[in-house]
Write a protein that holds these residues in place. Structure first.
Motif, PDB file in Angstrom:
ATOM      1  N   GLN A 133      -6.566  -4.229   4.151  1.00  0.00           N
ATOM      2  CA  GLN A 133      -6.565  -5.572   3.565  1.00  0.00           C
ATOM      3  C   GLN A 133      -6.600  -6.613   4.686  1.00  0.00           C
ATOM      4  OE1 GLN A 133      -3.192  -6.841   1.130  1.00  0.00           O
ATOM      5  NE2 GLN A 133      -4.623  -7.960  -0.192  1.00  0.00           N
TER       6      GLN A 133
ATOM      7  N   ALA B 197      -2.228   2.989   2.010  1.00  0.00           N
ATOM      8  CA  ALA B 197      -2.607   4.349   1.624  1.00  0.00           C
ATOM      9  C   ALA B 197      -3.089   4.396   0.178  1.00  0.00           C
ATOM     10  CB  ALA B 197      -1.410   5.269   1.807  1.00  0.00           C
ATOM     11  N   ARG B 198      -4.049   5.246  -0.080  1.00  0.00           N
ATOM     12  CA  ARG B 198      -4.566   5.472  -1.435  1.00  0.00           C
ATOM     13  C   ARG B 198      -4.588   6.960  -1.733  1.00  0.00           C
ATOM     14  NH1 ARG B 198      -3.146   1.274  -1.812  1.00  0.00           N
ATOM     15  NH2 ARG B 198      -4.246  -0.710  -2.002  1.00  0.00           N
TER      16      ARG B 198
ATOM     17  N   ASP C 262       3.216   2.686  -4.279  1.00  0.00           N
ATOM     18  CA  ASP C 262       4.577   2.332  -4.691  1.00  0.00           C
ATOM     19  C   ASP C 262       5.259   3.524  -5.358  1.00  0.00           C
ATOM     20  OD1 ASP C 262       5.130  -0.198  -3.890  1.00  0.00           O
ATOM     21  OD2 ASP C 262       4.044  -1.130  -5.554  1.00  0.00           O
TER      22      ASP C 262
ATOM     23  N   ILE D  16      -1.704   9.234   8.151  1.00  0.00           N
ATOM     24  CA  ILE D  16      -2.037   7.813   8.013  1.00  0.00           C
ATOM     25  C   ILE D  16      -2.194   7.166   9.394  1.00  0.00           C
ATOM     26  CG2 ILE D  16      -1.105   5.564   7.310  1.00  0.00           C
ATOM     27  CD1 ILE D  16       0.116   7.044   4.867  1.00  0.00           C
TER      28      ILE D  16
ATOM     29  N   ASN E 199       2.033   0.618   7.877  1.00  0.00           N
ATOM     30  CA  ASN E 199       3.369   0.745   7.287  1.00  0.00           C
ATOM     31  C   ASN E 199       4.038   2.037   7.763  1.00  0.00           C
ATOM     32  OD1 ASN E 199       3.567  -1.532   5.235  1.00  0.00           O
ATOM     33  ND2 ASN E 199       1.575  -0.611   4.765  1.00  0.00           N
TER      34      ASN E 199
ATOM     35  N   ASP F  31       8.739  -6.056   7.085  1.00  0.00           N
ATOM     36  CA  ASP F  31       8.000  -6.152   5.823  1.00  0.00           C
ATOM     37  C   ASP F  31       8.916  -6.668   4.706  1.00  0.00           C
ATOM     38  OD1 ASP F  31       5.843  -5.923   4.207  1.00  0.00           O
ATOM     39  OD2 ASP F  31       5.638  -3.747   4.361  1.00  0.00           O
ATOM     40  N   ASP F  32       8.321  -7.171   3.664  1.00  0.00           N
ATOM     41  CA  ASP F  32       9.060  -7.601   2.455  1.00  0.00           C
ATOM     42  C   ASP F  32      10.258  -8.465   2.811  1.00  0.00           C
ATOM     43  OD1 ASP F  32       7.255  -5.871   1.334  1.00  0.00           O
ATOM     44  OD2 ASP F  32       8.689  -4.240   1.075  1.00  0.00           O
TER      45      ASP F  32
ATOM     46  N   ARG G 257       5.923 -10.988  -1.226  1.00  0.00           N
ATOM     47  CA  ARG G 257       5.002 -11.668  -2.142  1.00  0.00           C
ATOM     48  C   ARG G 257       5.708 -12.239  -3.369  1.00  0.00           C
ATOM     49  NH1 ARG G 257       2.989  -6.313  -3.071  1.00  0.00           N
ATOM     50  NH2 ARG G 257       3.464  -5.629  -5.182  1.00  0.00           N
TER      51      ARG G 257
ATOM     52  N   GLU H  51      -2.373 -15.565  -3.746  1.00  0.00           N
ATOM     53  CA  GLU H  51      -3.354 -15.352  -4.815  1.00  0.00           C
ATOM     54  C   GLU H  51      -4.122 -16.611  -5.199  1.00  0.00           C
ATOM     55  OE1 GLU H  51      -1.438 -13.392  -8.088  1.00  0.00           O
ATOM     56  OE2 GLU H  51      -1.207 -11.521  -6.991  1.00  0.00           O
TER      57      GLU H  51
ATOM     58  N   TYR I 200      -4.910 -11.394  -2.553  1.00  0.00           N
ATOM     59  CA  TYR I 200      -6.112 -11.266  -3.375  1.00  0.00           C
ATOM     60  C   TYR I 200      -6.977 -12.524  -3.322  1.00  0.00           C
ATOM     61  CZ  TYR I 200      -3.828  -7.164  -5.456  1.00  0.00           C
ATOM     62  OH  TYR I 200      -3.229  -5.963  -5.660  1.00  0.00           O
TER      63      TYR I 200
HETATM   64  P1  C2E Z   1       3.496  -3.502   1.034  1.00  0.00           P
HETATM   65  O1  C2E Z   1       3.612  -2.958   2.404  1.00  0.00           O
HETATM   66  O2  C2E Z   1       4.318  -4.713   0.721  1.00  0.00           O
HETATM   67  O3  C2E Z   1       1.987  -3.747   0.795  1.00  0.00           O
HETATM   68  C1  C2E Z   1       1.475  -4.850   0.137  1.00  0.00           C
HETATM   69  C2  C2E Z   1       1.130  -4.532  -1.268  1.00  0.00           C
HETATM   70  O4  C2E Z   1       0.783  -5.706  -1.949  1.00  0.00           O
HETATM   71  C3  C2E Z   1      -0.065  -3.606  -1.404  1.00  0.00           C
HETATM   72  O5  C2E Z   1       0.144  -2.795  -2.549  1.00  0.00           O
HETATM   73  C4  C2E Z   1      -1.189  -4.586  -1.664  1.00  0.00           C
HETATM   74  O6  C2E Z   1      -2.281  -3.998  -2.318  1.00  0.00           O
HETATM   75  C5  C2E Z   1      -0.500  -5.583  -2.517  1.00  0.00           C
HETATM   76  N1  C2E Z   1      -1.129  -6.902  -2.475  1.00  0.00           N
HETATM   77  C6  C2E Z   1      -1.816  -7.440  -1.477  1.00  0.00           C
HETATM   78  N2  C2E Z   1      -2.218  -8.683  -1.801  1.00  0.00           N
HETATM   79  C7  C2E Z   1      -1.764  -8.920  -3.051  1.00  0.00           C
HETATM   80  C8  C2E Z   1      -1.856 -10.042  -3.945  1.00  0.00           C
HETATM   81  O7  C2E Z   1      -2.440 -11.056  -3.660  1.00  0.00           O
HETATM   82  N3  C2E Z   1      -1.231  -9.908  -5.140  1.00  0.00           N
HETATM   83  C9  C2E Z   1      -0.579  -8.814  -5.505  1.00  0.00           C
HETATM   84  N4  C2E Z   1       0.019  -8.729  -6.699  1.00  0.00           N
HETATM   85  N5  C2E Z   1      -0.466  -7.714  -4.688  1.00  0.00           N
HETATM   86  C10 C2E Z   1      -1.065  -7.800  -3.467  1.00  0.00           C
HETATM   87  P2  C2E Z   1      -0.114  -1.264  -2.509  1.00  0.00           P
HETATM   88  O8  C2E Z   1      -1.287  -0.943  -1.685  1.00  0.00           O
HETATM   89  O9  C2E Z   1      -0.054  -0.785  -3.898  1.00  0.00           O
HETATM   90  O10 C2E Z   1       1.151  -0.724  -1.712  1.00  0.00           O
HETATM   91  C11 C2E Z   1       2.398  -0.784  -2.256  1.00  0.00           C
HETATM   92  C12 C2E Z   1       3.437  -0.401  -1.256  1.00  0.00           C
HETATM   93  O11 C2E Z   1       3.343   0.961  -0.907  1.00  0.00           O
HETATM   94  C13 C2E Z   1       3.330  -1.135   0.056  1.00  0.00           C
HETATM   95  O12 C2E Z   1       3.903  -2.395  -0.051  1.00  0.00           O
HETATM   96  C14 C2E Z   1       4.079  -0.236   0.975  1.00  0.00           C
HETATM   97  O13 C2E Z   1       5.456  -0.428   0.841  1.00  0.00           O
HETATM   98  C15 C2E Z   1       3.726   1.120   0.430  1.00  0.00           C
HETATM   99  N6  C2E Z   1       2.626   1.668   1.217  1.00  0.00           N
HETATM  100  C16 C2E Z   1       1.306   1.500   1.054  1.00  0.00           C
HETATM  101  N7  C2E Z   1       0.639   2.163   1.996  1.00  0.00           N
HETATM  102  C17 C2E Z   1       1.553   2.745   2.786  1.00  0.00           C
HETATM  103  C18 C2E Z   1       1.477   3.577   3.964  1.00  0.00           C
HETATM  104  O14 C2E Z   1       0.413   3.880   4.491  1.00  0.00           O
HETATM  105  N8  C2E Z   1       2.657   4.018   4.498  1.00  0.00           N
HETATM  106  C19 C2E Z   1       3.855   3.683   3.959  1.00  0.00           C
HETATM  107  N9  C2E Z   1       4.992   4.158   4.531  1.00  0.00           N
HETATM  108  N10 C2E Z   1       3.956   2.906   2.875  1.00  0.00           N
HETATM  109  C20 C2E Z   1       2.820   2.443   2.287  1.00  0.00           C
END
Ligand code: C2E
Ligand code: CA
Ligand code: CA
Length: 601
Positions: free
Chosen positions: A367, A383-384, A396, A415, A439, A503-504, A527, A563, A582
């Motif tokens: 992103q 990650a997907r 999540d 990753i 992450n 983060d967060d 966010r 957003e 987004y």
């Molecule tokens: P995160 O690190 O807080 O990642 C940001 C999340 O917010 C991502 O969700 C992203 O797709 C989403 N996001 C980005 N922009 C927007 C927006 O404008 N609006 C909204 N509603 N959401 C937005 P994603 O990809 O589903 O990831 C969720 C969480 O999963 C991540 O939160 C992170 O904690 C974890 N994660 C994802 N990839 C990895 C990884 O490779 N390793 C680890 N350890 N955790 C991961």
């Protein structure tokens, strides 16, 4: 006991035959066989059937009856032999009686109601026999027989006491005197059979104290122990009459209720009981001059006829209890069907995730992160997971599961390796970002080989210059660990040029004091704050103060989840550094990112 009777019994028949009283002896022997068979059936019933508590009572009555009759049979052979004139038979009879008494006093030790009467009934006739033998020898032997009876009973009673004591220790918790886990499992197993038969219902409360460890660590184990004793006596006062309270270990207790006619009544009663327990636990404690306060998280599961696995039931209560913890502790959660489904679903995820790497199901998205001028200056890897059966699963969902099961170590490595490869590939394609965020989960961060892995992968894929672009995103939960250790690990990794981002930010333990202690370079405003941003919202104040503070500590700030244009404008107005969301772009696959980047330039 049966073996000790059936085979020697034959010898008695033979002896009787030699002395012409075989008819009576054979009848006696058949009685022995019949009673033995009855005894065997009782034995088998216990071995092969699960008995409810009512059935157990009946079973024990039958067992006692068997013992009484069996011992009486040996009295019969005694009486039979001494009624003969032949002295040889008398000697055998005397020895038989003594032998039977010794066997009874040894084998029936567990129950006073068994060994006392049997020994007396077997030995008394012998004393009487000696008495009527007359002469001084007879009287002396009669007295000896009485003394011997007393010795047998005394010895049996001592063993009995020891047995009860050992049994108590095996079934009770030393500190609180409550029943322990071992007893509880057996109790639950029997209860479930009982409920299966009666079609009734009961409940199980799993009570876990909140933050008990803190009290133990800060005030010492003595205080902790006293607190546990007080807690157990408070719960004990609340439990149902006829119910059970046990300590499973540590600060974990279980309460089992009495039986209820139907499930809905049971559920209501269970929750009410849990509430009462919680209220009483939350009243303050005076322990060793400390005034303490503690709450608890309670998981409830209902026990009905359908459930017949004690461990599963405990597991359910455990899941509910953890849910209560996750929802902020100090609460009560009842395990229900939805939770069951979720657990099964998570289990499926867990199993399929196991093969995700081998099956090439994991990929990375990127992103873009932009500066206030709208230029792409960075990216975050996300990650997907695409699975044949489950479809695409949100990180999540699967990342926390991977954390729990430990597969995050392998997945995290994958990753990191993929991300590093992407970064070096991008450089070759002329994509020049200032930062590239990955992450890193908590378990991965503390994995003993994490630092080595990072060094190895850096050396393999990234030049000295490129490494400086890498940012590891960690969450605030890292603070809950040993801060010195966290700093040590971070410093080692920072020696490579890699930076750290929180983060967060704002959702967890956020405190200024740790911000000063940790060598982080960047924070990401969560966010949830960004999404609330509009002209008159209070979150604007929140975001503004985060930005102000970050500037004070010389930290870069990334706003995530942007957003709308409005949110972007507000953040830009407050001098946020980077923007991600987004509004600019969703997370993109490799090629799409490249295209998006080129287009942006
Ligand atoms: P995160 O690190 O807080 O990642 C940001 C999340 O917010 C991502 O969700 C992203 O797709 C989403 N996001 C980005 N922009 C927007 C927006 O404008 N609006 C909204 N509603 N959401 C937005 P994603 O990809 O589903 O990831 C969720 C969480 O999963 C991540 O939160 C992170 O904690 C974890 N994660 C994802 N990839 C990895 C990884 O490779 N390793 C680890 N350890 N955790 C991961
Ligand atoms: Ca992140
Ligand atoms: Ca985040």
């Amino acid at each position: 006991m049966i073996v000790l009777s059936v085979f020697p019994g034959l010898a008695y028949v033979l002896l009787s035959w030699l002395h012409g009283i075989h008819l009576k002896a054979v009848i006696w022997y058949f009685a022995v066989l019949a009673v033995s068979f009855y005894g065997y059936l009782i034995h088998r019933q216990y071995r092969t059937q699960q008995l409810s508590s009512a059935q157990l009572k009946v079973w024990y009555k039958n067992l006692s009856l068997f013992y009484y009759v069996f011992c009486l049979l040996w009295l019969v052979i005694f009486l039979l032999f001494i009624s003969e004139d032949e002295y040889d038979l008398h000697y055998i009879a005397i020895f038989t009686e003594i032998g039977a008494s010794v066997v009874a006093s040894v084998l029936l030790v567990p129950d006073k109601r068994l060994f006392k009467p049997t020994v007396i009934v077997l030995m008394l006739p012998l004393a009487v026999y000696f008495f009527f033998m007359g002469g001084w020898v007879g009287y002396v032997l009669s007295v000896f027989a009485c003394i011997f009876t007393w010795v047998l009973i005394y010895a049996a009673e001592s063993s009995h006491k020891l047995l009860i004591q050992t049994n108590f220790q095996a079934n009770h918790d030393f500190l609180t005197g409550l029943k322990n886990r071992y007893y509880f499992i057996g109790y639950l197993q029997t209860l479930m059979v009982t409920l299966q038969r009666s079609q009734k219902c009961s409940y199980l409360l799993l009570i876990d104290l909140d933050h008990f460890k803190t009290i133990n660590d800060s005030l010492g184990h003595d205080v902790g122990d006293h607190l546990l004793q007080e807690v157990s006596s408070r719960i004990d006062k609340q439990k149902d009459e006829g119910g059970l309270l046990a300590r499973l270990g540590g600060d974990e207790f279980v309460v089992v209720g009495r039986e209820y006619e139907n499930k809905s009544e049971c559920r209501i009663k269970a929750v009410a009981k849990a509430k009462n327990i919680l209220t009483s636990l939350k009243e303050s404690y005076n322990v060793d001059l400390h005034s303490l306060y503690i709450s608890a998280s309670i998981g409830v599961s209902l026990i009905d006829g359908k459930n017949n696995d004690a461990n599963r039931l405990i597991k359910e209560a455990d899941i509910a209890m953890y849910e209560a913890k996750a929802k902020g502790r100090d609460g009560i959660i009842v395990f229900d069907d939805a939770m069951q489904k979720r657990v099964e679903h998570n289990l499926e995820i867990e199993q399929l995730l196991h093969f995700a790497l081998d099956n090439d199901e994991l990929t990375l998205n990127y992103q873009p992160q932009l500066d206030s001028g709208g230029n792409i200056v960075g990216a975050e890897t996300l990650a997907r997971w695409d699975n044949n059966k489950l479809g695409s699963v949100s990180p999540d969902k699967f990342i926390p599961i991977a954390e729990q099961t430990g597969s995050i170590i392998k997945i995290g490595y994958f990753i990191m390796e993929t991300a590093f490869r992407t970064l070096s590939e991008w450089e070759k394609q002329g994509i020049d970002v200032q930062q590239f965020s990955i992450n890193v989960s908590m378990r991965q961060f503390f994995y003993y080989n994490f630092i080595d892995d990072v060094f190895t992968l850096c050396n393999k894929y990234l030049s000295e210059e490129t490494r400086k672009k890498v940012v590891f995103e960690v969450t605030e939960s890292i603070i809950a660990e040993d801060v010195d250790k966290v700093v040590r690990i971070m410093e080692r990794i920072k020696s490579l040029g890699i930076r750290f981002s929180m983060d967060d930010f704002g959702t967890g333990y956020s405190s200024l004091s740790y911000m000063k202690r940790l060598p982080i370079d960047e924070i990401k405003i969560d966010r949830s704050f960004v999404s609330e941003l509009n002209e008159e919202s209070t979150d604007q104040v929140m975001v503004r103060s985060i930005l102000y503070m970050a500037k004070h500590f010389n930290l870069k700030v990334v706003a995530e989840g942007v957003e709308t244009q409005e949110q972007f404008d507000i953040l830009r107005n407050d001098n946020c550094d980077l923007y991600q969301g987004y509004h600019f772009s969703r997370p993109l696959v490799f090629d799409d990112f490249v295209a998006f980047y080129k287009n942006n330039r």
